[in-house]
Design a protein around this motif. Structure first.
Motif, PDB file in Angstrom:
ATOM      1  N   TRP A   1       0.198  -9.500   2.765  1.00  0.00           N
ATOM      2  CA  TRP A   1       0.049  -8.246   3.472  1.00  0.00           C
ATOM      3  C   TRP A   1       1.139  -7.985   4.493  1.00  0.00           C
ATOM      4  CZ3 TRP A   1      -2.850  -4.711   1.485  1.00  0.00           C
ATOM      5  CH2 TRP A   1      -3.903  -5.104   0.642  1.00  0.00           C
ATOM      6  N   ASP A   2       2.118  -8.848   4.489  1.00  0.00           N
ATOM      7  CA  ASP A   2       3.165  -8.696   5.492  1.00  0.00           C
ATOM      8  C   ASP A   2       3.880  -7.370   5.321  1.00  0.00           C
ATOM      9  OD1 ASP A   2       6.216  -9.144   6.292  1.00  0.00           O
ATOM     10  OD2 ASP A   2       4.948 -10.406   7.498  1.00  0.00           O
ATOM     11  N   SER A   3       3.849  -6.564   6.333  1.00  0.00           N
ATOM     12  CA  SER A   3       4.516  -5.282   6.209  1.00  0.00           C
ATOM     13  C   SER A   3       5.448  -5.071   7.371  1.00  0.00           C
ATOM     14  CB  SER A   3       3.484  -4.162   6.166  1.00  0.00           C
ATOM     15  OG  SER A   3       2.796  -4.140   7.401  1.00  0.00           O
ATOM     16  N   LYS A  21       4.182  -4.965  -0.410  1.00  0.00           N
ATOM     17  CA  LYS A  21       4.664  -4.886   0.969  1.00  0.00           C
ATOM     18  C   LYS A  21       5.339  -3.543   1.231  1.00  0.00           C
ATOM     19  CE  LYS A  21       8.154  -7.156   3.809  1.00  0.00           C
ATOM     20  NZ  LYS A  21       8.972  -8.359   3.992  1.00  0.00           N
ATOM     21  N   GLN A  35       4.161  -0.477   3.673  1.00  0.00           N
ATOM     22  CA  GLN A  35       5.109  -0.009   4.674  1.00  0.00           C
ATOM     23  C   GLN A  35       5.298   1.504   4.604  1.00  0.00           C
ATOM     24  OE1 GLN A  35       6.291  -1.709   7.150  1.00  0.00           O
ATOM     25  NE2 GLN A  35       7.510  -0.005   7.924  1.00  0.00           N
TER      26      GLN A  35
END
Lengths: 156, 111
Positions: free
Chosen positions: A17-19, B11, B15
């Protein structure tokens, strides 16, 4: 929409989930050290909100119980269950939030009461504060509002 | 498509939702709550939300289809949707609910 990954190893769960917001993660969940084990009751008819509120409280080491309707909430309080904090949503199944809060206050509960709701009008806010709710917060419930309350309950 | 590529795609997708204002800071809070003791938290919450939201949106549509719209009934559905969407960080949906509520207050079916 998001795909469910067929296999995920534990270490990459956060990566999933790294954004780019991960570097501010430390700031998002304001870190505090709790001295006491607090207990809280969450009363909310909406499952999504309920799950989120419980998890947020858990992350601060607060033992929480959740109910999704007014009747269960009043029964629980009437049976002498003790909580440091009660969080109530305005619109609930069975009785509305205002009526439940009034009943709880009549039973003689003296813990911190937090009203959390989506849209609110000034008249509603005043009505809740008048019957004994300590804090009235518009959704979402976030650490910024919660942490000072937890600190106060923890005697910090 | 391999795992790494899928992860990157996800990702980037998330974003872009932040950039377009579809998601707001509250979603970041939820991401921050996911950890090794609760590894699928974000996914679970999103699933919960989508199921609930779908049900509520169907109810709202049904209500709006009536000749005489019951605005107070509609109001409690919109309230619920606004509550869960703001809790999950679905910013645009939350704003849409606010607009809908406004129109509903004015008994404005066309709005």
């Amino acid at each position: 929409m998001a795909h469910t990954l067929p296999s995920s190893d534990q270490s990459s769960d956060q990566d999933k989930w790294d954004s780019g917001g991960l570097e501010c993660k430390g700031q998002l969940l304001i870190k505090i050290v709790m001295r006491n084990r607090l207990t809280a009751l969450v009363v909310d008819g909406d499952t999504t909100c309920w799950v989120l509120e419980q998890e947020l409280l858990h992350s601060y080491g607060v033992q929480t119980l959740g109910v999704d309707n007014s009747r269960d909430a009043v029964d629980l309080i009437a049976s002498d269950a003790e909580f440091n904090l009660i969080i109530i949503e305005k619109i609930l199944p069975v009785l509305n939030g205002l009526a439940v809060t009034r009943q709880i206050c009549e039973i003689g509960v003296r813990c911190k009461m937090l009203e959390v709701t989506a849209c609110s009008r000034e008249s509603e806010r005043q009505a809740f504060l008048a019957i004994g709710v300590d804090v009235f917060i518009e959704r979402p419930l976030d650490p910024e509002h919660l942490v000072p309350i937890l600190r106060e309950l923890d005697g910090q | 498509m391999d795992l790494a590529a899928l992860k990157t795609q996800l990702k980037n997708f998330v974003q872009s939702m932040f950039e377009e204002g579809v998601l707001d800071n509250q979603f970041s809070q939820i991401q921050a709550l996911q950890d090794s003791t609760n590894p699928n938290f974000v996914e679970e919450v999103i699933t919960l939300f989508c199921n609930d939201a779908e049900r509520i949106i169907n109810e709202i549509n049904r209500n709006l289809g009536y000749q005489n719209v019951d605005f107070s009934n509609l109001d409690s559905y919109v309230h619920q949707l606004k509550g869960s969407s703001s809790s999950i960080g679905a910013n645009r949906l939350k704003l849409a609910c606010a607009n809908l509520r406004q129109a509903s207050d004015e008994r404005n079916k066309e709005g």
